[in-house]
Design an enzyme around this catalytic site. Sequence first.
Site, PDB file in Angstrom:
ATOM      1  N   ASP A  13     -18.108 -17.580 -17.549  1.00  0.00           N
ATOM      2  CA  ASP A  13     -17.662 -18.936 -17.892  1.00  0.00           C
ATOM      3  C   ASP A  13     -17.741 -19.233 -19.382  1.00  0.00           C
ATOM      4  OD1 ASP A  13     -17.312 -19.317 -15.176  1.00  0.00           O
ATOM      5  OD2 ASP A  13     -19.335 -20.099 -14.909  1.00  0.00           O
ATOM      6  N   LYS A  16     -13.211 -17.434 -21.329  1.00  0.00           N
ATOM      7  CA  LYS A  16     -12.304 -16.276 -21.443  1.00  0.00           C
ATOM      8  C   LYS A  16     -10.856 -16.691 -21.164  1.00  0.00           C
ATOM      9  CE  LYS A  16     -14.775 -14.153 -18.306  1.00  0.00           C
ATOM     10  NZ  LYS A  16     -15.867 -15.119 -18.142  1.00  0.00           N
ATOM     11  N   GLY A  40     -13.335 -17.752 -12.142  1.00  0.00           N
ATOM     12  CA  GLY A  40     -12.561 -18.986 -12.271  1.00  0.00           C
ATOM     13  C   GLY A  40     -12.266 -19.150 -13.747  1.00  0.00           C
ATOM     14  N   HIS A  41     -11.034 -18.885 -14.153  1.00  0.00           N
ATOM     15  CA  HIS A  41     -10.655 -18.917 -15.569  1.00  0.00           C
ATOM     16  C   HIS A  41      -9.754 -20.118 -15.814  1.00  0.00           C
ATOM     17  CE1 HIS A  41     -11.457 -14.295 -15.965  1.00  0.00           C
ATOM     18  NE2 HIS A  41     -12.505 -14.980 -15.554  1.00  0.00           N
ATOM     19  N   GLN A 223     -16.277 -12.467 -15.218  1.00  0.00           N
ATOM     20  CA  GLN A 223     -17.741 -12.582 -15.308  1.00  0.00           C
ATOM     21  C   GLN A 223     -18.185 -12.309 -16.750  1.00  0.00           C
ATOM     22  OE1 GLN A 223     -16.554 -10.498 -12.282  1.00  0.00           O
ATOM     23  NE2 GLN A 223     -16.226 -12.578 -11.615  1.00  0.00           N
TER      24      GLN A 223
HETATM   25  P1  GDP Z   1     -14.086 -18.430 -18.062  1.00  0.00           P
HETATM   26  O1  GDP Z   1     -14.511 -18.130 -16.671  1.00  0.00           O
HETATM   27  O2  GDP Z   1     -14.784 -17.588 -19.071  1.00  0.00           O
HETATM   28  O3  GDP Z   1     -12.590 -18.377 -18.234  1.00  0.00           O
HETATM   29  O4  GDP Z   1     -14.535 -19.942 -18.354  1.00  0.00           O
HETATM   30  P2  GDP Z   1     -14.363 -21.200 -17.365  1.00  0.00           P
HETATM   31  O5  GDP Z   1     -12.935 -21.579 -17.335  1.00  0.00           O
HETATM   32  O6  GDP Z   1     -15.038 -20.938 -16.067  1.00  0.00           O
HETATM   33  O7  GDP Z   1     -15.259 -22.271 -18.099  1.00  0.00           O
HETATM   34  C1  GDP Z   1     -14.982 -22.705 -19.395  1.00  0.00           C
HETATM   35  C2  GDP Z   1     -14.787 -24.222 -19.358  1.00  0.00           C
HETATM   36  O8  GDP Z   1     -14.860 -24.718 -20.668  1.00  0.00           O
HETATM   37  C3  GDP Z   1     -13.424 -24.647 -18.833  1.00  0.00           C
HETATM   38  O9  GDP Z   1     -13.558 -25.887 -18.211  1.00  0.00           O
HETATM   39  C4  GDP Z   1     -12.590 -24.760 -20.108  1.00  0.00           C
HETATM   40  O10 GDP Z   1     -11.494 -25.675 -19.973  1.00  0.00           O
HETATM   41  C5  GDP Z   1     -13.621 -25.314 -21.059  1.00  0.00           C
HETATM   42  N1  GDP Z   1     -13.456 -24.934 -22.462  1.00  0.00           N
HETATM   43  C6  GDP Z   1     -13.031 -23.750 -22.997  1.00  0.00           C
HETATM   44  N2  GDP Z   1     -13.144 -23.766 -24.344  1.00  0.00           N
HETATM   45  C7  GDP Z   1     -13.646 -24.979 -24.670  1.00  0.00           C
HETATM   46  C8  GDP Z   1     -14.034 -25.590 -25.911  1.00  0.00           C
HETATM   47  O11 GDP Z   1     -13.952 -25.016 -26.983  1.00  0.00           O
HETATM   48  N3  GDP Z   1     -14.544 -26.848 -25.833  1.00  0.00           N
HETATM   49  C9  GDP Z   1     -14.683 -27.529 -24.656  1.00  0.00           C
HETATM   50  N4  GDP Z   1     -15.185 -28.755 -24.685  1.00  0.00           N
HETATM   51  N5  GDP Z   1     -14.336 -26.983 -23.479  1.00  0.00           N
HETATM   52  C10 GDP Z   1     -13.846 -25.716 -23.479  1.00  0.00           C
HETATM   53  P1  IMO Z   2     -15.940 -15.982 -14.491  1.00  0.00           P
HETATM   54  O1  IMO Z   2     -14.951 -14.830 -14.535  1.00  0.00           O
HETATM   55  C1  IMO Z   2     -20.006 -17.283 -13.637  1.00  0.00           C
HETATM   56  C2  IMO Z   2     -22.133 -15.132 -10.459  1.00  0.00           C
HETATM   57  C3  IMO Z   2     -22.501 -15.899  -9.207  1.00  0.00           C
HETATM   58  C4  IMO Z   2     -23.794 -15.190  -8.843  1.00  0.00           C
HETATM   59  C5  IMO Z   2     -23.491 -13.732  -9.190  1.00  0.00           C
HETATM   60  C6  IMO Z   2     -23.023 -12.894  -8.018  1.00  0.00           C
HETATM   61  O2  IMO Z   2     -15.343 -17.290 -14.166  1.00  0.00           O
HETATM   62  O3  IMO Z   2     -16.783 -15.963 -15.720  1.00  0.00           O
HETATM   63  P2  IMO Z   2     -20.725 -12.758  -6.686  1.00  0.00           P
HETATM   64  O4  IMO Z   2     -19.967 -13.790  -5.900  1.00  0.00           O
HETATM   65  O5  IMO Z   2     -19.946 -12.173  -7.808  1.00  0.00           O
HETATM   66  O6  IMO Z   2     -21.322 -11.703  -5.815  1.00  0.00           O
HETATM   67  O7  IMO Z   2     -21.981 -13.555  -7.316  1.00  0.00           O
HETATM   68  O8  IMO Z   2     -22.457 -13.781 -10.157  1.00  0.00           O
HETATM   69  N1  IMO Z   2     -20.698 -15.152 -10.816  1.00  0.00           N
HETATM   70  C7  IMO Z   2     -20.199 -15.862 -11.837  1.00  0.00           C
HETATM   71  N2  IMO Z   2     -20.795 -16.748 -12.686  1.00  0.00           N
HETATM   72  N3  IMO Z   2     -18.706 -16.974 -13.794  1.00  0.00           N
HETATM   73  C8  IMO Z   2     -18.114 -16.064 -12.985  1.00  0.00           C
HETATM   74  O9  IMO Z   2     -16.857 -15.614 -13.213  1.00  0.00           O
HETATM   75  C9  IMO Z   2     -18.845 -15.503 -11.921  1.00  0.00           C
HETATM   76  N4  IMO Z   2     -18.558 -14.622 -10.940  1.00  0.00           N
HETATM   77  C10 IMO Z   2     -19.704 -14.416 -10.290  1.00  0.00           C
HETATM   78  O10 IMO Z   2     -22.712 -17.261  -9.499  1.00  0.00           O
HETATM   79  O11 IMO Z   2     -24.831 -15.612  -9.679  1.00  0.00           O
HETATM   80 MG    MG Z   3     -15.294 -19.129 -15.012  1.00  0.00          MG
END
Ligand code: GDP
Ligand code: IMO
Ligand code: MG
Length: 428
Positions: A13, A16, A40-41, A223
Amino acid sequence: MPGIVVIGTQWGDEGKGKIIDYLSKDADAVVRFQGGNNAGHTVVTKEHKFQFHLIPSGILNPDIINVIGNGVVIDLEELVNEIDDLHSKKITTSNLKISPNSHLVMPYHRILDEARENLLGNMKIGTTKRGIGPSYSDKASRSGIRMQDLLNVKIFKKKLEFVLKEKNAILTKIYNLPPLDFNDMLEKFKYLSKKIGDYVLDTSKLINDALDEGKKVIFEGAQGTFLDIDYGTYPFVTSSSTVAASACIGSGIGPTRIDKIIGVTKAYTTRVGQGPLPTEIKGKLGTMLREKGSEYGATTGRPRRCGWLDTVLLKYASRINSITFLALTKLDVLSFLNSIKICNSYSYNDNYYKELPYNQNIFSEVSPLYKKFSGWEEEISEVRNFNDLPKEAKKYIRRIEDEVKVPIRLVSVGPERDQMIKFEESIW
Ligand code: GDP
Ligand code: IMO
Ligand code: MG
């Protein structure tokens, strides 16, 4: 060439999705190479907020190829939902390609994931319950069902018959759950295969050909480094290799095809699920960061645990992934704090650690040692040039570079596409 790998340097999270969408405007292809719909991207456009679980984050650019590589495990129902959702928003998926060697996440994988977590009780991993661990376990034990099996009803039927016998015995005898019906499952997958079949082709050849032609390919990690099955905080990890080297195995290219590795890092740290997080901030400040950063899981909606930035972790991530440069996200979330901290070492039982202790028991118990910085009292989400940042923010960025010994070449200051500070050097 060039091939660029984008991976998470923390516990997932890191943002990416945003970075990959941003880079994809200049790319020719984006390839997801591991994980499943535990990911979840998020990509935020003027019109929509997209959350991609299986579909690569370059899909909003209709002119580039988006590949789901062989290293990904695919829950077909989820994939079909994502495709349908994109179509409802008038976004084409004709540029999506799926590897025939990718493995399926079957309904019994999801059930077993949840059943195992329940059985573990206090010892649970805190998985996303998406069946990821059980699917990769079957891959390794050679009882997995692959995308190419799905396209041949005879083979699919034969494999399912055998596997379901074994899974039903486990479901009923170990977990006291009802068995799954073979015919129901067969019919469901026949339907799903019709919806997916046309996307399947030899993606390894496609990617290698693109690189031969000098095209720009982004390899999208899911991840983060500390959720890696080998290098993460085992057993509180996911079941795939999340590090940069996995891009090769998960997409069918050799290591010499990778030119650069971008490590995405938040300006602080978050984690979902169980496991150690040395810099975790409990209480009011932790809650404030969670709310301000909207730190709730994009997949499960669970609140993310928040902590200060930890450069011991980043240094390790840099080593394991050979990171070329960092993309720093969510710097805007730290605005208006009186002071900001960076953890750059740990202490444990009178010992002092500047590197990550390999012993997990020690890592779980360490106390973080911090460097304290003054905060900045202004909004930065409209800033687009490094020089226009408040001096305290610049100092924070430079200190991270000094600690990790890797340059920062992208800074994100908001969730939207254009909320990005660029540096002079080209990313490519
Ligand atoms: P990922 O799994 O690495 O793609 O990240 P996620 O999408 O799960 O979580 C990142 C969250 O931060 C999302 O809600 C994005 O919309 C938000 N986000 C990304 N970059 C920024 C930033 O620079 N500032 C803020 N406030 N939010 C951001
Ligand atoms: P993105 O790509 C954050 C965490 C779960 C748990 C551990 C194992 O959005 O960064 P799993 O279901 O993979 O067997 O769970 O990994 N986890 C993540 N945490 N971002 C993710 O993906 C994750 N995918 C799995 O919360 O701790
Ligand atoms: Mg994510």
